[in-house]
Design an enzyme around this catalytic site. Structure first.
Site, mmCIF file in Angstrom:
data_model
loop_
_atom_site.group_PDB
_atom_site.id
_atom_site.type_symbol
_atom_site.label_atom_id
_atom_site.label_comp_id
_atom_site.label_asym_id
_atom_site.label_seq_id
_atom_site.Cartn_x
_atom_site.Cartn_y
_atom_site.Cartn_z
ATOM 1 N N HIS A 278 -6.392 4.721 -1.872
ATOM 2 C CA HIS A 278 -5.984 4.538 -0.522
ATOM 3 C C HIS A 278 -4.438 4.746 -0.551
ATOM 4 C CE1 HIS A 278 -5.236 2.257 3.312
ATOM 5 N NE2 HIS A 278 -5.396 3.516 3.772
ATOM 6 N N HIS B 34 -6.518 -3.298 0.915
ATOM 7 C CA HIS B 34 -7.310 -3.340 2.028
ATOM 8 C C HIS B 34 -8.573 -3.427 1.897
ATOM 9 C CE1 HIS B 34 -3.417 -1.015 2.352
ATOM 10 N NE2 HIS B 34 -3.006 -1.861 3.486
HETATM 11 FE FE1 FES Z 1 -6.893 0.048 -1.630
HETATM 12 FE FE2 FES Z 1 -5.736 0.296 0.847
HETATM 13 S S1 FES Z 1 -4.809 0.433 -1.296
HETATM 14 S S2 FES Z 1 -7.789 -0.017 0.503
#
Ligand code: FES
Length: 173
Positions: free
Chosen positions: A103, A122
């Protein structure tokens, strides 16, 4: 009356265009899929082979930190204790993953109780027994799994990745 016929003709042309558009989109989807397959295969080959450890160095469910394909790319080497699809070694249970969350690149940690990698950013979660499949969170791709080869001395080599590693524009060095 004439006006109604024109509306009808217009509707039929619209539908025909729509069908052609869908057919075109389907054809366009088929083409890149072939290219994507070729790119995936190439990506697995583009990383140089790198020795990570020896099978004797691993303990069941205790992660070992690795860097692959280079020191700037942290990962983890795991002996899961049960054979998994894509697992290497005599027991078919050795796997390796990038620990950079797909992500936004937070460094993830291993949770031995359910054999997942977990993101502190997140909260995306990835299943280490299922090829790095995302099981929760914001990421839009599964976790890059490294292709492993174990030689007859038990040395473990990483030789590619099956997904784009976070922060890289392509799966080449
Ligand atoms: Fe891992 Fe956003 S950086 S869920």
């Amino acid at each position: 009356m004439k006006c109604n016929r024109l509306v009808d003709v217009g509707r039929r042309q619209f539908l025909r265009g729509g069908v052609l558009g869908v057919a075109g989109a389907a054809a366009a989807t088929v083409m890149p899929a072939g290219q994507a397959q070729a790119q995936t295969a190439r990506a697995m080959l583009d990383y140089p082979s790198s020795k990570l450890a020896n099978i004797a160095d691993l303990k069941v469910n205790e992660p070992m930190d690795i860097g692959y394909p280079d020191a700037d790319s942290p990962g983890v080497l795991l002996k899961l204790g049960t054979a998994v699809e894509g697992g290497a070694g005599p027991d078919g249970d050795v796997v390796a993953y990038s620990v950079l969350c797909p992500h936004k690149g937070f460094v993830m940690s291993y949770h031995g109780a359910d054999k997942t990698l977990n993101c502190p950013g997140h909260f995306s979660r990835f299943d280490c027994e299922k090829g790095g499949q995302q099981i929760w969170g914001h990421s839009t791709q599964n976790l890059p799994q490294f292709a492993l080869r174990v030689d007859d001395k038990g040395d473990i080599y990483a030789e590619g990745a099956d997904e784009l590693i976070y922060g890289r524009l392509s799966n080449v060095l």
